[in-house]
Scaffold this motif. Structure first.
Motif, PDB file in Angstrom:
ATOM      1  N   ASP A   1       0.713  -1.282  -0.278  1.00 19.68           N
ATOM      2  CA  ASP A   1      -0.021   0.244  -0.150  1.00 19.68           C
ATOM      3  C   ASP A   1       1.188   1.270  -0.335  1.00 19.68           C
ATOM      4  OD1 ASP A   1      -2.440   1.561   0.142  1.00 19.68           O
ATOM      5  OD2 ASP A   1      -3.395   0.615   2.082  1.00 19.68           O
ATOM      6  N   GLU A   2       0.497   1.961  -0.054  1.00 20.55           N
ATOM      7  CA  GLU A   2       0.360   3.539  -0.354  1.00 20.55           C
ATOM      8  C   GLU A   2       0.475   4.823   1.201  1.00 20.55           C
ATOM      9  OE1 GLU A   2      -0.828   6.315  -1.460  1.00 20.55           O
ATOM     10  OE2 GLU A   2      -2.626   5.465  -2.097  1.00 20.55           O
ATOM     11  N   ALA A   3       0.965   6.032   0.681  1.00 16.86           N
ATOM     12  CA  ALA A   3       0.658   7.178   1.446  1.00 16.86           C
ATOM     13  C   ALA A   3       1.468   8.368   0.761  1.00 16.86           C
ATOM     14  CB  ALA A   3       1.235   6.510   2.804  1.00 16.86           C
ATOM     15  N   GLY A   4      -0.072   8.970   0.917  1.00 17.32           N
ATOM     16  CA  GLY A   4       0.953  10.553  -0.208  1.00 17.32           C
ATOM     17  C   GLY A   4       0.795  10.722  -1.404  1.00 17.32           C
ATOM     18  N   ARG A   5      -0.061   9.576  -1.578  1.00 18.96           N
ATOM     19  CA  ARG A   5      -0.759  10.020  -3.453  1.00 18.96           C
ATOM     20  C   ARG A   5      -1.248  11.383  -4.009  1.00 18.96           C
ATOM     21  NH1 ARG A   5      -2.674   5.646  -6.763  1.00 18.96           N
ATOM     22  NH2 ARG A   5      -2.696   7.182  -8.511  1.00 18.96           N
ATOM     23  N   GLY A   6      -2.108  12.708  -2.757  1.00 21.19           N
ATOM     24  CA  GLY A   6      -2.589  13.283  -2.867  1.00 21.19           C
ATOM     25  C   GLY A   6      -1.554  15.025  -1.926  1.00 21.19           C
ATOM     26  N   PRO A   7      -1.269  15.070  -1.600  1.00 16.61           N
ATOM     27  CA  PRO A   7      -0.022  16.206  -0.849  1.00 16.61           C
ATOM     28  C   PRO A   7       0.318  17.071  -1.909  1.00 16.61           C
ATOM     29  CG  PRO A   7       0.073  14.421   0.135  1.00 16.61           C
ATOM     30  CD  PRO A   7      -0.528  13.367  -0.757  1.00 16.61           C
TER      31      PRO A   7
ATOM     32  N   ASP B   1       3.710  10.449   7.859  1.00 19.72           N
ATOM     33  CA  ASP B   1       3.802  11.123   8.553  1.00 19.72           C
ATOM     34  C   ASP B   1       4.857  11.687   9.338  1.00 19.72           C
ATOM     35  OD1 ASP B   1       1.078  11.408   8.100  1.00 19.72           O
ATOM     36  OD2 ASP B   1       0.689  10.497  10.245  1.00 19.72           O
ATOM     37  N   ARG B   2       6.187  10.774   9.487  1.00 21.34           N
ATOM     38  CA  ARG B   2       7.032  11.468  10.259  1.00 21.34           C
ATOM     39  C   ARG B   2       8.384  11.708   9.520  1.00 21.34           C
ATOM     40  NH1 ARG B   2       8.194   5.104  14.154  1.00 21.34           N
ATOM     41  NH2 ARG B   2       6.433   5.369  15.230  1.00 21.34           N
ATOM     42  N   TYR B   3       8.081  11.739   8.668  1.00 20.84           N
ATOM     43  CA  TYR B   3       9.007  12.108   7.375  1.00 20.84           C
ATOM     44  C   TYR B   3       8.398  14.181   7.431  1.00 20.84           C
ATOM     45  CZ  TYR B   3      11.064  13.912   2.675  1.00 20.84           C
ATOM     46  OH  TYR B   3      12.365  14.277   1.827  1.00 20.84           O
TER      47      TYR B   3
ATOM     48  N   LYS C   1       0.544  17.453   6.725  1.00 18.61           N
ATOM     49  CA  LYS C   1       0.783  16.458   6.324  1.00 18.61           C
ATOM     50  C   LYS C   1       1.642  16.771   4.747  1.00 18.61           C
ATOM     51  CE  LYS C   1       1.777  14.188   9.771  1.00 18.61           C
ATOM     52  NZ  LYS C   1       0.352  15.327  11.398  1.00 18.61           N
ATOM     53  N   GLY C   2       1.202  17.940   4.305  1.00 23.63           N
ATOM     54  CA  GLY C   2       1.613  18.117   3.195  1.00 23.63           C
ATOM     55  C   GLY C   2       0.087  18.518   1.973  1.00 23.63           C
ATOM     56  N   TYR C   3      -0.414  18.225   2.334  1.00 22.22           N
ATOM     57  CA  TYR C   3      -2.223  17.165   2.124  1.00 22.22           C
ATOM     58  C   TYR C   3      -2.617  19.546   1.716  1.00 22.22           C
ATOM     59  CZ  TYR C   3      -2.212  12.891   2.386  1.00 22.22           C
ATOM     60  OH  TYR C   3      -2.643  11.676   2.415  1.00 22.22           O
ATOM     61  N   PRO C   4      -3.003  19.133   0.203  1.00 22.04           N
ATOM     62  CA  PRO C   4      -3.424  20.898  -0.023  1.00 22.04           C
ATOM     63  C   PRO C   4      -5.333  20.895   0.664  1.00 22.04           C
ATOM     64  CG  PRO C   4      -4.959  19.203  -1.237  1.00 22.04           C
ATOM     65  CD  PRO C   4      -4.144  18.186  -0.233  1.00 22.04           C
ATOM     66  N   THR C   5      -4.634  21.943   1.815  1.00 23.49           N
ATOM     67  CA  THR C   5      -5.373  22.965   2.516  1.00 23.49           C
ATOM     68  C   THR C   5      -5.381  23.771   2.630  1.00 23.49           C
ATOM     69  OG1 THR C   5      -3.937  22.728   4.528  1.00 23.49           O
ATOM     70  CG2 THR C   5      -5.135  21.145   4.917  1.00 23.49           C
TER      71      THR C   5
ATOM     72  N   PRO D   1      11.669  23.055  -1.313  1.00 25.74           N
ATOM     73  CA  PRO D   1      12.266  22.186  -2.008  1.00 25.74           C
ATOM     74  C   PRO D   1      11.388  21.454  -2.938  1.00 25.74           C
ATOM     75  CG  PRO D   1      14.262  23.589  -1.650  1.00 25.74           C
ATOM     76  CD  PRO D   1      13.092  24.091  -1.161  1.00 25.74           C
ATOM     77  N   LEU D   2      10.461  20.659  -1.760  1.00 26.76           N
ATOM     78  CA  LEU D   2      10.167  19.825  -1.437  1.00 26.76           C
ATOM     79  C   LEU D   2       8.734  19.727  -1.999  1.00 26.76           C
ATOM     80  CD1 LEU D   2      10.847  19.018   2.573  1.00 26.76           C
ATOM     81  CD2 LEU D   2      12.120  17.426   0.395  1.00 26.76           C
ATOM     82  N   HIS D   3       8.363  20.568  -2.677  1.00 28.41           N
ATOM     83  CA  HIS D   3       6.753  20.439  -3.527  1.00 28.41           C
ATOM     84  C   HIS D   3       6.900  19.874  -4.108  1.00 28.41           C
ATOM     85  CE1 HIS D   3       5.372  24.044  -0.242  1.00 28.41           C
ATOM     86  NE2 HIS D   3       4.832  22.875  -0.431  1.00 28.41           N
ATOM     87  N   ARG D   4       5.537  19.437  -4.345  1.00 27.39           N
ATOM     88  CA  ARG D   4       5.742  18.852  -5.835  1.00 27.39           C
ATOM     89  C   ARG D   4       5.140  20.115  -7.131  1.00 27.39           C
ATOM     90  NH1 ARG D   4       1.877  14.048  -4.082  1.00 27.39           N
ATOM     91  NH2 ARG D   4       3.292  12.717  -2.196  1.00 27.39           N
TER      92      ARG D   4
END
Length: 209
Positions: A27-33, A155-157, A174-178, A192-195
């Motif tokens: 499984d994965e986490a973080g497709r949407g951030p 989440d820890r990252y 957590k990086g999500y587009p709020t 530098p960490l933004h997509r």
């Protein structure tokens, strides 16, 4: 056969009966951030292993996920976690980057898996035979375990991201587009960490806002 909240080893059992020796959940986490990597995990549990409280990571609070994270790592036959970076996401697109992270997780298992149960409805370029299961993290214990490993790791990252770039408040969203995150990106510009491919809302033309 019964397991917490409808989790059963039915899928694992099916492929073991077909002759596979080591079935992993993926499984994965973080497709949407808007920022940071997409994180994938692969996990092989001892067949029939009961882990109290195991569930889809999205249905658990942070404290419960953290506790299960340690239990899963202790009980698993093998597990691994792998990333695809924000740069890879921009280069490959999020779907292909997610597939890359999943493949890396499978290949990083210290005990090789010969079959993968994958949450969702898409598999591409996998290193071993695989089967997708829609909402698999609520059906397969192996996938549920992988979902927790991926979610907690990401989440820890995000806490590390917050320490590097505190002005964006990564620890909160957590990086999500709020709304808050979008406003902070508009205020400070991307870090530098933004997509970059996820920041179309900054173009001002209304597309993908």
């Amino acid at each position: 056969m019964t397991h917490t909240d409808k989790l059963t080893y039915d899928y694992e059992s099916e492929f073991v009966q077909r002759g596979y020796k080591a079935v992993c959940g993926v499984d994965e986490a973080g497709r949407g951030p808007l920022a940071g990597p997409v994180v994938a995990a692969a996990c092989i549990l001892p067949f029939g292993c009961e882990i109290e409280g195991l569930n889809d990571s999205k249905k658990l609070n942070e404290k419960k996920r953290d506790a299960l994270f340690d239990v899963i790592r202790e009980k698993a036959v093998a597990y691994s976690v792998a990333f695809a970076t924000n740069e890879e996401i921009d280069k490959l697109n999020i779907l292909n980057a997610t597939m890359l992270a999943m493949a890396r997780a499978i290949l990083s298992l210290p005990v090789p898996a010969d079959f993968a149960l994958v949450d969702g409805n898409c598999i591409r370029n996998f290193p071993i035979p695989a089967q997708t299961i829609v909402k698999g993290d609520a059906k397969s214990p192996s996938i549920a375990a992988a979902s927790i490993l991926a979610k907690v790791t990401r989440d820890r990252y995000c806490m590390e991201m917050d320490a590097m770039y505190p002005e964006y408040d990564f620890k909160k969203h957590k990086g999500y587009p709020t709304k808050e995150h979008r406003e902070l990106v508009m205020k400070y510009g991307p870090c530098p960490l933004h997509r970059r491919s996820f920041l179309k809302f900054m173009d001002g033309d209304g597309d993908n806002a």
